[in-house]
Design an enzyme around this catalytic site. Structure first.
Site, mmCIF file in Angstrom:
data_model
loop_
_atom_site.group_PDB
_atom_site.id
_atom_site.type_symbol
_atom_site.label_atom_id
_atom_site.label_comp_id
_atom_site.label_asym_id
_atom_site.label_seq_id
_atom_site.Cartn_x
_atom_site.Cartn_y
_atom_site.Cartn_z
ATOM 1 N N ASP A 185 1.632 -4.761 8.852
ATOM 2 C CA ASP A 185 0.333 -3.960 8.770
ATOM 3 C C ASP A 185 -1.030 -5.487 8.027
ATOM 4 O O ASP A 185 -0.946 -5.294 7.530
ATOM 5 C CB ASP A 185 0.695 -3.108 7.261
ATOM 6 C CG ASP A 185 -0.674 -2.063 7.322
ATOM 7 O OD1 ASP A 185 -1.932 -2.496 7.526
ATOM 8 O OD2 ASP A 185 -0.261 -0.593 6.099
ATOM 9 N N TYR A 197 -11.234 2.246 10.949
ATOM 10 C CA TYR A 197 -11.878 2.084 10.045
ATOM 11 C C TYR A 197 -12.692 1.011 8.732
ATOM 12 O O TYR A 197 -13.627 1.381 8.105
ATOM 13 C CB TYR A 197 -12.537 3.541 9.329
ATOM 14 C CG TYR A 197 -10.987 3.833 8.219
ATOM 15 C CD1 TYR A 197 -11.016 3.190 6.980
ATOM 16 C CD2 TYR A 197 -10.086 4.478 9.566
ATOM 17 C CE1 TYR A 197 -9.703 3.753 6.559
ATOM 18 C CE2 TYR A 197 -8.862 4.327 8.106
ATOM 19 C CZ TYR A 197 -8.635 3.771 6.752
ATOM 20 O OH TYR A 197 -7.221 3.978 6.409
ATOM 21 N N LYS A 198 -11.879 0.201 9.067
ATOM 22 C CA LYS A 198 -12.005 -0.941 7.654
ATOM 23 C C LYS A 198 -12.842 -2.087 8.665
ATOM 24 O O LYS A 198 -14.031 -1.401 8.807
ATOM 25 C CB LYS A 198 -11.039 -1.986 7.501
ATOM 26 C CG LYS A 198 -9.866 -0.011 6.630
ATOM 27 C CD LYS A 198 -9.402 -0.505 5.956
ATOM 28 C CE LYS A 198 -8.574 0.336 4.875
ATOM 29 N NZ LYS A 198 -6.893 0.293 4.471
ATOM 30 N N ARG A 223 -12.924 -5.146 -6.853
ATOM 31 C CA ARG A 223 -12.383 -5.682 -5.445
ATOM 32 C C ARG A 223 -13.626 -5.513 -4.739
ATOM 33 O O ARG A 223 -14.565 -5.261 -4.839
ATOM 34 C CB ARG A 223 -11.453 -4.869 -4.532
ATOM 35 C CG ARG A 223 -10.797 -5.409 -3.097
ATOM 36 C CD ARG A 223 -9.331 -4.268 -3.037
ATOM 37 N NE ARG A 223 -10.600 -2.769 -2.379
ATOM 38 C CZ ARG A 223 -10.114 -2.136 -1.432
ATOM 39 N NH1 ARG A 223 -8.621 -2.191 -0.858
ATOM 40 N NH2 ARG A 223 -10.575 -1.400 -0.672
ATOM 41 N N PHE A 242 0.868 -1.146 -0.136
ATOM 42 C CA PHE A 242 -0.185 -0.150 0.244
ATOM 43 C C PHE A 242 0.976 1.215 -0.138
ATOM 44 O O PHE A 242 1.809 1.300 0.559
ATOM 45 C CB PHE A 242 -1.126 0.050 1.688
ATOM 46 C CG PHE A 242 -2.140 1.051 1.272
ATOM 47 C CD1 PHE A 242 -3.403 0.505 0.044
ATOM 48 C CD2 PHE A 242 -2.129 2.292 2.088
ATOM 49 C CE1 PHE A 242 -3.846 2.196 0.333
ATOM 50 C CE2 PHE A 242 -2.798 3.409 1.645
ATOM 51 C CZ PHE A 242 -4.596 3.025 1.602
HETATM 52 C C1 LIG Z 1 -5.980 1.624 4.122
HETATM 53 C C2 LIG Z 1 -4.634 1.328 4.554
HETATM 54 C C3 LIG Z 1 -3.819 1.922 5.286
HETATM 55 C C4 LIG Z 1 -4.678 3.286 5.227
HETATM 56 O O1 LIG Z 1 -3.365 3.991 6.113
HETATM 57 P P1 LIG Z 1 -3.988 5.545 6.470
HETATM 58 O O2 LIG Z 1 -2.778 5.967 7.675
HETATM 59 O O3 LIG Z 1 -5.483 5.204 7.539
HETATM 60 O O4 LIG Z 1 -4.918 5.971 5.469
HETATM 61 C C5 LIG Z 1 -2.668 1.820 5.576
HETATM 62 N N1 LIG Z 1 -2.196 0.238 4.663
HETATM 63 C C6 LIG Z 1 -3.184 -0.613 4.437
HETATM 64 C C7 LIG Z 1 -2.509 -1.681 3.680
HETATM 65 C C8 LIG Z 1 -4.023 -0.646 3.455
HETATM 66 O O5 LIG Z 1 -5.010 -0.502 3.705
#
Ligand SMILES: *Cc1c(COP(=O)(O)O)cnc(C)c1O
Length: 404
Positions: A202, A227-228, A376, A131
């Site tokens: 992560d 939030y996920k 997705r 990501f």
């Molecule tokens: C959604 C996501 C993030 C999000 O990071 P934020 O700081 O909340 O924007 C980070 N890493 C991964 C792998 C994600 O899928």
């Protein structure tokens, strides 16, 4: 949408031990929402909790809410710890090994900075397709360190071969946000430990999606989103895990006053609070922490192994129902069919994925598009039934038929 859900799927839903959990969410019934991996649905308890926090705790008690009733939900100072305790149960961590606050990006910085400062090695191994924020955080930190680190990348299907004794720190996402591929966190972490490599995981697409056992794996650091799959609401605070064995060795670089042993002592130099509380930085985000705190109550009676079984049943069903479509249309399944390698999402490549997803969303099938060509679909066992999978596939079929 009135559709005849096949009897086998109706039976699975009738036998579903988590069936009642759907009532604890506001799930719009005019759409099929397959994006809980990006923003979870609203738990029904959250609006009332936020009304109480804003009207009473903020509106009436004002600043007294920071410290009143150490035992009650109104003690804002202890709110991060209470939320951390709820998160820790879902990720196999001790309550004092988890700090809740800031964003996943910022927590990735904290974890990397800590890990990189306690090894003599100068190689960070990550995934070129990780990501973006994970990569950007590593790059920014390396700039701060004068470029003294090598940021080495490898495909996430070849991590084991790339764990070599010169690697100091790894940064991998357990479930790939595009493909939904789930890594063997247990095996990789065990091998990393043998080689003296520190792991940063992560868990953005893991926490709340299936059982996670950080301490069982021997993980060093981890981060994840509120939030996920944890349903904490847009911009919910994130979490940071630091294994207890590192607390005293790993320096705190974002040494804010809320991570101080006694913030109101107003001391001139920083001395860390006990446990992971030291990784808090500034004033807790009370409104969003309260929403996350309430949202996490949904998990209090959930057996994560049962949740995992249902997740696999939903994604198996989706893959099976999509098979005839994948034969007729240029759809390629990119999510592994092997259960051990699958998170709680299913992705397909399609040459016109962006437009296909646009049409799907117009039809009420809400998944998402990820560059360059990924469709997705996220499945959330707390509020999805197999009937939703069926409805989704009917919609996908209709959209693909309309495509050239
Ligand atoms: C959604 C996501 C993030 C999000 O990071 P934020 O700081 O909340 O924007 C980070 N890493 C991964 C792998 C994600 O899928």
């Amino acid at each position: 949408m009135t559709l005849n859900v096949p009897a086998d799927l109706q039976l699975l839903d009738a036998q579903d031990a988590l069936r009642h959990k759907r009532d604890e969410f506001l799930v719009p019934d005019d759409i099929v929402y397959l994006d809980g991996n990006s923003l979870g649905c609203l738990p029904r308890g959250v609006p009332a909790r936020l009304a109480e926090v804003t009207q009473q705790e903020w509106g009436e008690h004002l600043i007294r809410s920071w410290t009143r009733n150490a035992e009650s939900a109104q003690d804002w100072m202890a709110l991060p710890d209470r939320v951390a305790a709820k998160v820790s149960r879902l990720i196999g961590a001790g309550a004092d090994e988890v700090a809740v606050g800031d964003s996943t990006s910022v927590n990735t910085f904290k974890a990397l900075a800590a890990a990189m400062s306690i090894t003599e090695r100068r190689v960070l191994l990550t995934d070129a397709d990780n990501f973006p924020t994970d990569l950007y955080m590593a790059q920014g930190l390396n700039r701060l360190l004068g470029g003294s680190w090598e940021i080495r990348t490898c495909p996430n299907t070849e991590i084991m071969e790339h764990l070599t004794p010169d690697v100091g720190v790894t940064l991998f996402t357990e479930v790939d946000y595009r493909t939904g591929r789930k890594l063997d966190m247990q095996g990789l972490t065990a091998r990393a430990r043998e080689l003296g490599i520190l792991t940063v995981w992560d868990l953005a697409h893991s926490a709340g999606a299936f059982p996670v056992d950080l301490n069982g794996c021997g993980a060093d650091f981890a981060v994840g989103c509120g939030y996920k799959y944890l349903n904490g609401g847009p911009g919910a605070p994130a979490f940071l895990f630091v294994a207890g064995r590192h607390h005293d060795a790993a320096p705190v670089f974002l040494s804010g006053w809320m991570g101080h042993a006694d913030p109101f002592e107003m001391a001139r130099t920083y001395s860390p609070a006990a446990g992971a509380r030291r990784y808090l930085v500034g004033t807790p985000q009370v409104l969003s922490l309260s929403a996350l705190d309430e949202a996490l109550n949904v998990f209090s009676d959930v057996d994560m192994n049962v949740l995992r079984q249902k997740s696999l049943s939903l994604t198996d069903t989706f893959i099976r129902l999509m098979e005839p479509l994948a034969e007729k249309h240029p759809l390629t399944l990119v999510t592994p069919e092997n259960h051990d390698e699958r998170g709680s999402q299913v992705s397909y490549r399609h040459p016109d994925a962006q437009n296909v997803m646009k049409s799907l969303i117009e039809r009420g099938i809400v998944g998402d598009f990820r560059t360059p060509d990924i469709l997705r679909f996220g499945f959330t066992p707390l509020y999805h039934a197999h009937a939703d999978v069926w409805r989704a596939v009917q919609g996908i079929q209709a959209v693909l038929k309309g495509q050239k």
